[in-house]
Design a protein around this motif. Structure first.
Motif, PDB file in Angstrom:
ATOM      1  N   ALA A 264      49.495 102.616  19.686  1.00  0.00           N
ATOM      2  CA  ALA A 264      50.418 102.896  18.577  1.00  0.00           C
ATOM      3  C   ALA A 264      51.242 104.142  18.861  1.00  0.00           C
ATOM      4  N   ALA A 265      50.613 105.179  19.410  1.00  0.00           N
ATOM      5  CA  ALA A 265      51.328 106.428  19.729  1.00  0.00           C
ATOM      6  C   ALA A 265      52.382 106.178  20.800  1.00  0.00           C
ATOM      7  N   ILE A 266      52.032 105.388  21.820  1.00  0.00           N
ATOM      8  CA  ILE A 266      52.991 105.090  22.891  1.00  0.00           C
ATOM      9  C   ILE A 266      54.125 104.227  22.346  1.00  0.00           C
ATOM     10  N   ASP A 267      53.777 103.187  21.575  1.00  0.00           N
ATOM     11  CA  ASP A 267      54.787 102.281  21.012  1.00  0.00           C
ATOM     12  C   ASP A 267      55.748 103.004  20.071  1.00  0.00           C
ATOM     13  N   GLU A 268      55.253 104.036  19.394  1.00  0.00           N
ATOM     14  CA  GLU A 268      56.097 104.803  18.473  1.00  0.00           C
ATOM     15  C   GLU A 268      57.193 105.565  19.214  1.00  0.00           C
ATOM     16  N   LYS A 269      56.895 106.046  20.411  1.00  0.00           N
ATOM     17  CA  LYS A 269      57.838 106.878  21.159  1.00  0.00           C
ATOM     18  C   LYS A 269      58.605 106.147  22.253  1.00  0.00           C
ATOM     19  N   TYR A 270      58.056 105.025  22.728  1.00  0.00           N
ATOM     20  CA  TYR A 270      58.644 104.345  23.882  1.00  0.00           C
ATOM     21  C   TYR A 270      58.882 102.863  23.619  1.00  0.00           C
ATOM     22  N   ASP A 271      60.076 102.417  23.977  1.00  0.00           N
ATOM     23  CA  ASP A 271      60.400 100.990  23.992  1.00  0.00           C
ATOM     24  C   ASP A 271      60.224 100.543  25.438  1.00  0.00           C
ATOM     25  N   MET A 272      59.112  99.887  25.712  1.00  0.00           N
ATOM     26  CA  MET A 272      58.755  99.540  27.087  1.00  0.00           C
ATOM     27  C   MET A 272      58.338  98.074  27.177  1.00  0.00           C
TER      28      MET A 272
END
Length: 137
Positions: free
Chosen positions: A28-36
């Motif tokens: 969730a933390a990664i998805d919040e900051k990065y569109d990958m």
């Protein structure tokens, strides 16, 4: 590449409830900051699953799962290792120790974290920002 994507219940069964919560919080933390691009793979001989965050052919990080064990890997290139040293004093002792103990190969320093709680997620996000600036607001 996997033929199927493991369900949340499959991941909870594999990791156990507490590590599954950490997996979810980290994603969730990664998805919040990065569109990958997110890719599921087998985890090779040491892990059951690999979940990779990539964009433009470059890997940001990988999460790994096996029975009752969670891994989070970031590979730091030469310039990224210099940037790590610049922010070292704002990172937890545990994160710095893991970094220091990691082996450096010809293509970078491969750091495998094994999160046991959500305390270091903020530090992990700082490390990811060394590799790539967040592309979501």
């Amino acid at each position: 590449m996997l033929d199927y994507i493991p369900s949340p219940s499959t991941m909870t069964e594999l990791l156990g409830p507490s590590l599954s919560e950490i997996w979810e919080a980290l994603c969730a933390a990664i998805d919040e900051k990065y569109d990958m691009e997110r890719l599921w793979n087998t985890g090779g001989r040491n892990w059951t699953y690999e979940y990779k965050y990539r964009r433009g052919g470059k890997t940001l990080c990988c999460l790994y799962a096996k029975k009752n064990c969670l891994g989070f890997m970031i590979v730091f290139g030469k310039n990224e290792r210099t940037k790590f040293e610049e922010i070292r004093d704002v990172l937890s002792e545990a994160v710095c120790r893991q970094y220091d103990e990691a082996k450096t190969y010809h293509d970078g320093k491969w750091v495998m974290f094994e999160p046991a709680n959500t305390e270091d997620i903020e530090d992990y996000m700082k490390l990811l920002s060394i590799k790539r600036k967040p592309n979501r607001k």
